[in-house]
Design a protein around this motif. Structure first.
Motif, short mmCIF file in Angstrom:
data_model
loop_
_atom_site.label_atom_id
_atom_site.label_comp_id
_atom_site.label_asym_id
_atom_site.label_seq_id
_atom_site.Cartn_x
_atom_site.Cartn_y
_atom_site.Cartn_z
N GLU A 185 12.75 58.18 -10.38
CA GLU A 185 14.07 57.81 -10.91
C GLU A 185 15.00 57.24 -9.83
N PRO A 186 15.22 57.95 -8.72
CA PRO A 186 16.06 57.34 -7.67
C PRO A 186 15.42 56.11 -7.03
N LEU A 187 14.08 56.07 -6.97
CA LEU A 187 13.43 54.90 -6.39
C LEU A 187 13.73 53.65 -7.23
N LEU A 188 13.59 53.75 -8.55
CA LEU A 188 13.89 52.61 -9.40
C LEU A 188 15.38 52.28 -9.40
N SER A 189 16.22 53.29 -9.24
CA SER A 189 17.66 53.02 -9.14
C SER A 189 17.98 52.20 -7.89
N PHE A 190 17.37 52.55 -6.76
CA PHE A 190 17.58 51.79 -5.53
C PHE A 190 17.06 50.36 -5.68
N VAL A 191 15.91 50.21 -6.31
CA VAL A 191 15.34 48.87 -6.49
C VAL A 191 16.22 48.02 -7.40
N ASN A 192 16.68 48.60 -8.50
CA ASN A 192 17.58 47.85 -9.39
C ASN A 192 18.88 47.49 -8.70
N PHE A 193 19.40 48.41 -7.89
CA PHE A 193 20.63 48.12 -7.14
C PHE A 193 20.45 46.92 -6.22
N ARG A 194 19.34 46.89 -5.52
CA ARG A 194 19.08 45.78 -4.59
C ARG A 194 18.85 44.46 -5.35
N LEU A 195 18.13 44.52 -6.44
CA LEU A 195 17.84 43.30 -7.20
C LEU A 195 19.09 42.75 -7.88
N TYR A 196 19.93 43.63 -8.41
CA TYR A 196 21.15 43.15 -9.06
C TYR A 196 22.11 42.54 -8.05
N HIS A 197 22.19 43.10 -6.88
CA HIS A 197 23.06 42.52 -5.86
C HIS A 197 22.49 41.20 -5.34
N SER A 198 21.18 40.99 -5.45
CA SER A 198 20.60 39.72 -5.03
C SER A 198 21.01 38.56 -5.93
N ILE A 199 21.41 38.85 -7.17
CA ILE A 199 21.89 37.79 -8.07
C ILE A 199 23.40 37.93 -8.32
N ASN A 200 24.09 38.61 -7.38
CA ASN A 200 25.55 38.72 -7.39
C ASN A 200 26.06 39.44 -8.64
N LEU A 201 25.49 40.60 -8.93
CA LEU A 201 25.92 41.43 -10.04
C LEU A 201 26.25 42.83 -9.54
N LYS A 202 27.26 43.44 -10.17
CA LYS A 202 27.61 44.81 -9.83
C LYS A 202 26.62 45.77 -10.47
N TYR A 203 26.41 46.90 -9.77
CA TYR A 203 25.50 47.91 -10.27
C TYR A 203 26.13 49.28 -10.07
N PRO A 204 26.07 50.16 -11.07
CA PRO A 204 25.43 50.02 -12.38
C PRO A 204 26.28 49.20 -13.35
N PRO A 205 25.66 48.57 -14.31
CA PRO A 205 26.42 47.75 -15.27
C PRO A 205 27.20 48.61 -16.25
N ILE A 206 28.26 48.03 -16.77
CA ILE A 206 29.11 48.70 -17.76
C ILE A 206 28.76 48.14 -19.13
N LEU A 207 28.30 48.99 -20.03
CA LEU A 207 27.82 48.55 -21.33
C LEU A 207 28.88 48.74 -22.40
N ASP A 208 28.70 48.03 -23.50
CA ASP A 208 29.60 48.11 -24.64
C ASP A 208 29.28 49.37 -25.43
N PRO A 209 30.24 50.26 -25.67
CA PRO A 209 29.93 51.51 -26.40
C PRO A 209 29.42 51.25 -27.81
N ARG A 210 29.93 50.23 -28.49
CA ARG A 210 29.48 49.97 -29.86
C ARG A 210 28.01 49.57 -29.89
N LEU A 211 27.60 48.73 -28.93
CA LEU A 211 26.20 48.32 -28.89
C LEU A 211 25.31 49.47 -28.43
N GLU A 212 25.83 50.33 -27.57
CA GLU A 212 25.06 51.52 -27.19
C GLU A 212 24.83 52.43 -28.39
N ALA A 213 25.84 52.54 -29.26
CA ALA A 213 25.69 53.36 -30.44
C ALA A 213 24.62 52.81 -31.38
#
Length: 601
Positions: A227-255
């Motif tokens: 779990e933390p390994l994939l979190s670190f990998v996603n953090f690095r990959l998202y920052h490589s395309i200039n995105l903030k991590y973790p992403p903020i999702l829409d509550p309605r779509l999450e529902a």
């Protein structure tokens, strides 16, 4: 020679000094067996196989340095503190002091794995190289139901699902997906990220049943690392395309369990610099209002998440990734494969019916440039949209058919992805038996490999799409390069054809002389130069003598080999014979099936 007696307590030598058995390691570390297994999983310590098992073949051996490595691990002290804390909680509950017990539960120390991840994977490429098992395990737990008896918590399932969606969103957004294959076990995916080939397996979107034969505790120990390994990998990959991590999702779509679609909206809304700057310069009153709204919807979000994870809401609701394929300013394509994958479904618009594997198709189609929607709430467009070119269905009865689109089975999408071309849809229409789903992980171009008929068809379609010329059976490349053939096709004129024919004739003469010299050397014939006459007599140039010479040469070559190389050669020959026998068996079965079909017709 008499063997000297070594008194007890003296220094050990050999394997006894290098290896210890598991019971000795537990005594040295003073921990229990479950904790020892957990530490070995987290630290990557594996059993060893010494040349001489001095304590017997039924024992498990570990290297002394690995045990010393665990002896100085801070996690040992943290788990001892957790054990002491659990005793305090148990004592408080025995005295019916529930307030103290709850307060102690909140202050339970938790081990941190980030330091271990940095030790095991000092470079980012190292983490990507060992991400196969991590992704498979995370996708598996994302599909499992939460269970108190199995110690599978709701938060863990939700976190695995979020991490899996974040990974899929990045792969789809950057068009890194290369291969897909649907099997009985699940769906295999292969992506290429920063030069590393990553293959993982996702289970089918069905109700999963956890068997009692499965060691869930060991799997949870691996999940604690992954779990933390994939979190670190996603953090690095998202920052490589200039995105903030973790992403903020829409509550309605999450529902609505449309986590991927919510994630895609976040990505498409934050990849442009103008939008990022406008969000950064947001006024304070607007931020206060958003905080109030988040506080009001916080309890609703938690209830809906629990309902979703307990399967009160459908777990296979869509996660749309359509916005992930939008263009980003300043993005450079890395290689030719990415361009080819990005433009495969570029001019197509898909609609998914409710009976198809929705999450898989919503991940695959946008990764190859397509636009897709589904049947349900939150979809970008409905079924009645006239711009839809393909509708993916898996049932024969359709209430209403649109003449402006094609109705195909889901296998057509996966076969197009593996072939990298748009295949004809005649064989994939609704109600027809589709062609065999060929695995992209099998190399059909190898020597003496069995090639299915549909693989040959796909190869010809690929050559036609790339405007290549395929060789007919029995025709080699030298036949295509023949000057007479080039002259007939109008590629060269007559003068160039004559020059090419003369050069080819000279090369053939020199090549024949070279082969003749080799044969003379093998037969023991003395010669002075190329083209000279033989000095020995009684040599008959026949096919049988050449075969005998080759066999003798092979036997002499084996005799000159060392024993290890000779055994390796024999093993290779046995393996080739086994493969050939398997191919012959497949051809015989195919022949019997064709004969049976011809008799029926």
């Amino acid at each position: 020679m008499v063997k000297h007696y070594r008194p007890p307590g003296k220094k050990k030598e050999g394997n006894a000094a290098k290896f210890v058995i598991r019971s000795q390691a537990l005594k040295q570390l003073q921990i229990s067996l479950p904790l020892f297994r957990k530490l070995c999983i987290l630290k990557g310590v594996t059993p060893r196989e010494p040349k001489k098992k001095f304590k017997g073949t039924h024992q498990t051996y570990y290297h002394v340095k690995d045990i010393a490595f665990l002896h100085h691990e801070p996690l040992v002290e943290i788990h001892r503190a957790i054990r002491v804390h659990e005793r305090k909680i148990k004592k408080a509950e025995a005295k019916k002091n529930h307030e103290r017990a709850n307060r102690l539960r909140e202050k339970t120390p938790k081990p941190k794995i980030d330091r271990i991840i940095r030790q095991r994977y000092p470079r980012f490429v190292d983490a990507l190289g060992e991400l196969d098992d991590c992704l498979t395990m995370v996708h598996l737990f994302a599909a499992l139901p939460a269970s108190e008896g199995k110690k599978i918590e709701v938060e863990s399932v939700h976190k695995c699902r979020r991490l899996a969606h974040e990974w899929q969103a990045f792969i789809s957004r950057t068009h890194k997906l290369r291969k897909t294959f649907v099997s009985v076990k699940g769906i295999y995916y292969q992506a290429e990220v920063e030069g590393q080939t990553i293959t993982w397996l996702t289970p089918h979107s069905l109700q999963q049943v956890v068997s009692d034969d499965v060691d869930i505790i060991t799997m949870l120990n691996f999940l604690q690392l992954y779990e933390p390994l994939l979190s670190f990998v996603n953090f690095r990959l998202y920052h490589s395309i200039n995105l903030k991590y973790p992403p903020i999702l829409d509550p309605r779509l999450e529902a609505l369990a449309a986590d991927l679609y919510a994630l895609s909206r976040y990505v498409s809304g934050n990849t442009r610099p103008s939008i990022v700057n406008s969000e950064a310069s947001q006024s304070e009153p607007a931020q206060i209002e958003t905080k109030k709204n988040e506080a009001e919807t916080g309890t609703e979000k938690s209830e809906l998440r629990l309902a979703q994870l307990q399967h009160q809401l459908p777990s296979n609701e869509p996660g749309a990734l359509m916005h992930l394929v939008e263009e980003v300013t300043g993005e450079d394509e890395e290689d030719q494969d990415t361009k080819e994958c990005k433009n495969l479904f570029k001019t197509m618009k898909f609609f998914l019916s409710r009976e198809v594997p929705r999450e898989s198709l919503l991940f695959v189609i946008p990764a190859f440039g397509g636009v897709v929607s589904w049947e349900g709430e939150g979809a970008p467009f409905g079924e009645s949209d006239q711009s839809i070119t393909h509708q993916i269905v898996d049932r024969e009865s359709q209430g209403h058919r649109f003449l402006s689109r094609e109705y195909v089975q889901p296998q057509w999408v996966y076969d197009c992805v593996n072939a990298r071309i748009i295949l004809p849809t005649e064989n994939y229409l609704v109600g027809r038996i589709p062609p065999p789903h060929l695995s992209p992980f099998v190399d059909y171009d190898g020597e003496e490999a069995y090639i299915p008929d549909y693989a040959k068809t796909i190869k010809h379609l690929q050559a036609a799409a790339r405007k290549e010329v395929l060789l007919l059976p029995g025709v080699g490349k030298e036949d295509l390069e023949d000057p007479q053939n080039l002259l007939v096709e109008g590629i060269i004129n007559r003068a160039e054809a004559n020059d090419a024919a003369l050069r080819k004739q000279k090369m053939m003469i020199l090549e024949q002389q070279y082969h003749d010299d080799l044969k003379k050397e093998l037969q023991g014939v003395e010669h002075t130069s190329a083209g000279s006459k033989e000095t020995s007599t009684g040599v008959v140039q026949t096919g049988e003598s050449t075969t005998i010479v080759q066999e003798n040469d092979d036997d002499m070559g084996k005799l000159m080999m060392s024993r290890k190389k000779r055994k390796l050669l024999e093993a290779m020959q046995i393996s080739n014979k086994r493969k050939q026998a398997q191919h012959d068996l497949i051809k015989q079965r195919k022949k019997k099936i064709e004969e049976a079909q011809s008799q029926r017709s």
